[in-house]
Enzyme design. Structure first.
Site, PDB file in Angstrom:
ATOM      1  CE  LYS A  97      -2.029  -1.197   3.890  1.00 49.03           C
ATOM      2  NZ  LYS A  97      -1.311  -2.455   4.202  1.00 49.03           N
ATOM      3  NE  ARG A 154       5.968  -0.146   9.956  1.00 49.17           N
ATOM      4  CZ  ARG A 154       4.853  -0.213   9.245  1.00 49.17           C
ATOM      5  NH1 ARG A 154       4.772   0.417   8.083  1.00 49.17           N
ATOM      6  NH2 ARG A 154       3.815  -0.898   9.670  1.00 49.17           N
ATOM      7  NE  ARG A 210       7.717  -2.247   6.254  1.00 50.16           N
ATOM      8  CZ  ARG A 210       6.400  -2.188   6.408  1.00 50.16           C
ATOM      9  NH1 ARG A 210       5.649  -1.664   5.477  1.00 50.16           N
ATOM     10  NH2 ARG A 210       5.845  -2.668   7.500  1.00 50.16           N
ATOM     11  NE  ARG A 238      -4.655  -1.558  10.040  1.00 51.58           N
ATOM     12  CZ  ARG A 238      -3.612  -1.063   9.391  1.00 51.58           C
ATOM     13  NH1 ARG A 238      -3.713   0.047   8.714  1.00 51.58           N
ATOM     14  NH2 ARG A 238      -2.485  -1.700   9.402  1.00 51.58           N
ATOM     15  NE  ARG A 273       2.124  -4.930  11.151  1.00 51.53           N
ATOM     16  CZ  ARG A 273       3.171  -4.689  10.349  1.00 51.53           C
ATOM     17  NH1 ARG A 273       4.369  -5.100  10.694  1.00 51.53           N
ATOM     18  NH2 ARG A 273       2.993  -4.032   9.233  1.00 51.53           N
TER      19      ARG A 273
HETATM   20  P1  AP5 Z   1       4.835  -1.594   1.887  1.00 53.73           P
HETATM   21  O1  AP5 Z   1       4.499  -0.800   0.676  1.00 53.73           O
HETATM   22  O2  AP5 Z   1       5.553  -0.937   2.985  1.00 53.73           O
HETATM   23  O3  AP5 Z   1       3.534  -2.379   2.424  1.00 53.73           O
HETATM   24  P2  AP5 Z   1       2.241  -1.829   3.189  1.00 53.73           P
HETATM   25  O4  AP5 Z   1       1.067  -2.494   2.565  1.00 53.73           O
HETATM   26  O5  AP5 Z   1       2.258  -0.357   3.258  1.00 53.73           O
HETATM   27  O6  AP5 Z   1       2.498  -2.515   4.597  1.00 53.73           O
HETATM   28  P3  AP5 Z   1       2.375  -1.904   6.066  1.00 53.73           P
HETATM   29  O7  AP5 Z   1       3.170  -2.816   6.962  1.00 53.73           O
HETATM   30  O8  AP5 Z   1       2.720  -0.466   6.095  1.00 53.73           O
HETATM   31  O9  AP5 Z   1       0.895  -2.103   6.336  1.00 53.73           O
HETATM   32  P4  AP5 Z   1       0.185  -2.051   7.666  1.00 53.73           P
HETATM   33  O10 AP5 Z   1      -1.187  -1.896   7.181  1.00 53.73           O
HETATM   34  O11 AP5 Z   1       0.431  -3.190   8.555  1.00 53.73           O
HETATM   35  O12 AP5 Z   1       0.884  -0.833   8.446  1.00 53.73           O
HETATM   36  P5  AP5 Z   1       0.386   0.615   8.837  1.00 53.73           P
HETATM   37  O13 AP5 Z   1       1.558   1.488   8.837  1.00 53.73           O
HETATM   38  O14 AP5 Z   1      -0.809   0.997   8.080  1.00 53.73           O
HETATM   39  O15 AP5 Z   1       5.691  -2.872   1.359  1.00 53.73           O
HETATM   40  C1  AP5 Z   1       6.202  -3.835   2.280  1.00 53.73           C
HETATM   41  C2  AP5 Z   1       7.580  -4.297   1.799  1.00 53.73           C
HETATM   42  O16 AP5 Z   1       7.452  -5.028   0.581  1.00 53.73           O
HETATM   43  C3  AP5 Z   1       8.557  -3.155   1.477  1.00 53.73           C
HETATM   44  O17 AP5 Z   1       9.843  -3.572   1.847  1.00 53.73           O
HETATM   45  C4  AP5 Z   1       8.458  -2.995  -0.055  1.00 53.73           C
HETATM   46  O18 AP5 Z   1       9.664  -2.508  -0.621  1.00 53.73           O
HETATM   47  C5  AP5 Z   1       8.166  -4.425  -0.503  1.00 53.73           C
HETATM   48  N1  AP5 Z   1       7.278  -4.498  -1.661  1.00 53.73           N
HETATM   49  C6  AP5 Z   1       6.205  -3.702  -1.941  1.00 53.73           C
HETATM   50  N2  AP5 Z   1       5.599  -4.117  -3.077  1.00 53.73           N
HETATM   51  C7  AP5 Z   1       6.309  -5.191  -3.512  1.00 53.73           C
HETATM   52  C8  AP5 Z   1       6.157  -6.062  -4.639  1.00 53.73           C
HETATM   53  N3  AP5 Z   1       5.187  -5.920  -5.525  1.00 53.73           N
HETATM   54  N4  AP5 Z   1       7.053  -7.084  -4.769  1.00 53.73           N
HETATM   55  C9  AP5 Z   1       8.072  -7.260  -3.863  1.00 53.73           C
HETATM   56  N5  AP5 Z   1       8.243  -6.459  -2.779  1.00 53.73           N
HETATM   57  C10 AP5 Z   1       7.375  -5.447  -2.605  1.00 53.73           C
HETATM   58  O19 AP5 Z   1      -0.087   0.386  10.362  1.00 53.73           O
HETATM   59  C11 AP5 Z   1       0.828   0.121  11.381  1.00 53.73           C
HETATM   60  C12 AP5 Z   1       0.094  -0.002  12.710  1.00 53.73           C
HETATM   61  O20 AP5 Z   1      -0.548   1.254  13.022  1.00 53.73           O
HETATM   62  C13 AP5 Z   1      -1.029  -1.032  12.778  1.00 53.73           C
HETATM   63  O21 AP5 Z   1      -0.547  -2.311  13.089  1.00 53.73           O
HETATM   64  C14 AP5 Z   1      -1.925  -0.448  13.870  1.00 53.73           C
HETATM   65  O22 AP5 Z   1      -1.406  -0.708  15.140  1.00 53.73           O
HETATM   66  C15 AP5 Z   1      -1.834   1.043  13.611  1.00 53.73           C
HETATM   67  N6  AP5 Z   1      -2.868   1.520  12.685  1.00 53.73           N
HETATM   68  C16 AP5 Z   1      -2.675   2.091  11.454  1.00 53.73           C
HETATM   69  N7  AP5 Z   1      -3.842   2.397  10.871  1.00 53.73           N
HETATM   70  C17 AP5 Z   1      -4.810   2.023  11.760  1.00 53.73           C
HETATM   71  C18 AP5 Z   1      -6.227   2.051  11.709  1.00 53.73           C
HETATM   72  N8  AP5 Z   1      -6.894   2.537  10.638  1.00 53.73           N
HETATM   73  N9  AP5 Z   1      -6.897   1.578  12.773  1.00 53.73           N
HETATM   74  C19 AP5 Z   1      -6.258   1.104  13.866  1.00 53.73           C
HETATM   75  N10 AP5 Z   1      -4.914   1.025  13.960  1.00 53.73           N
HETATM   76  C20 AP5 Z   1      -4.195   1.473  12.910  1.00 53.73           C
HETATM   77 MG    MG Z   2       2.421   1.072   4.816  1.00 50.81          MG
END
Ligand code: AP5
Ligand code: MG
Length: 215
Positions: free
Chosen positions: A13, A160, A127, A88, A171
């Protein structure tokens, strides 16, 4: 345009958002980024959120809904926004519907990036993110030109806190239980576009653009 990027942790994402924001110039709302920045600053909200994030659990709905509601009122969101990581839960999705209704606005599409679980674990544990500008890399799949240095700003890369195998596993469970029901929620509203996220980064971007350009 108001677009949601939906998908499990590690689906790509954030990676796709970086590209889409550059292409379309949209405002970007990542609840994960906003929460991580609050944790870094040590605000009261950040301290509260950290307890949940470190465990791989979701931060309470009322906290994130409040964050997004405030952010949507900022001037750069006037022409729409790209939402990453929100909503979410079904409660958050309903709250978003209510907030958008009050703003006389509506969602245009939900882009769901679907990826196999084994691949997600490899992506998250490898990552690296830039400490300064937040750009995302992967040690194998998307390495920087110089090891541990950001291509974009020269900043140092780090892992991270929630990318350890134990937290990643939690997660993914939380995603299945609390977030996956949103697929059906948005399918029923004819807003869902599922993209095969098991492809190369560029191929996924091309498919997302095809969807968005048709709206
Ligand atoms: P990346 O693009 O970083 O993936 P992502 O989908 O953004 O993954 P996240 O870990 O950020 O998602 P998340 O939803 O768990 O975290 P968030 O920050 O929202 O890609 C991942 C890796 O793969 C990278 O190394 C990239 O280079 C590689 N990659 C990408 N595409 C690729 C491809 N096609 N092929 C190969 N490699 C690839 O949330 C974190 C925390 O915050 C949550 O756990 C929760 O505690 C809290 N939080 C956030 N939002 C909420 C909410 N709405 N409600 C409640 N709690 C929340
Ligand atoms: Mg992300």
């Amino acid at each position: 345009m108001l677009i949601i990027l939906l998908g499990p942790p590690g689906a790509g994402k954030g990676t796709q958002a970086e590209f889409l924001v550059q292409k379309y110039g949209s405002a970007y709302i990542s609840t994960g980024e906003i929460l991580r920045s609050a944790v870094k600053k040590g605000t009261a909200m950040g301290k509260q959120a950290k307890q949940y994030m470190d465990q791989g659990q979701l931060v309470p709905d009322e906290v994130v809904v409040g964050i997004v509601q405030e952010r949507l009122l900022e001037p750069d969101c006037g022409q729409g926004a790209l939402l990453d990581g929100f909503p979410r839960t079904v409660v958050q999705a309903r709250s978003l519907d209510r907030v958008l209704g009050e703003m006389n606005s509506r969602l245009d599409a939900v882009v769901h990036i679907a990826v196999e679980e084994e691949e997600l674990i490899a992506r998250l544990t490898g990552r690296r993110v830039c400490r300064d500008c937040g750009a995302t890399y992967h040690v194998k799949f998307n390495p920087p030109k110089v090891r541990n240095i950001c291509d974009q700003c020269g900043g140092e890369l780090s892992q991270r806190d929630d990318d350890s195998l134990a937290t990643v596993t939690e997660r993914l469970l939380v995603y299945k239980k609390q977030t996956e029901p949103l697929i059906e929620y948005y399918q029923k509203r004819n807003l869902l576009y599922t993209i095969d996220g098991n492809q190369e980064i560029g191929a996924i971007s091309t498919q997302i653009i095809t969807v968005l350009d048709q709206l």
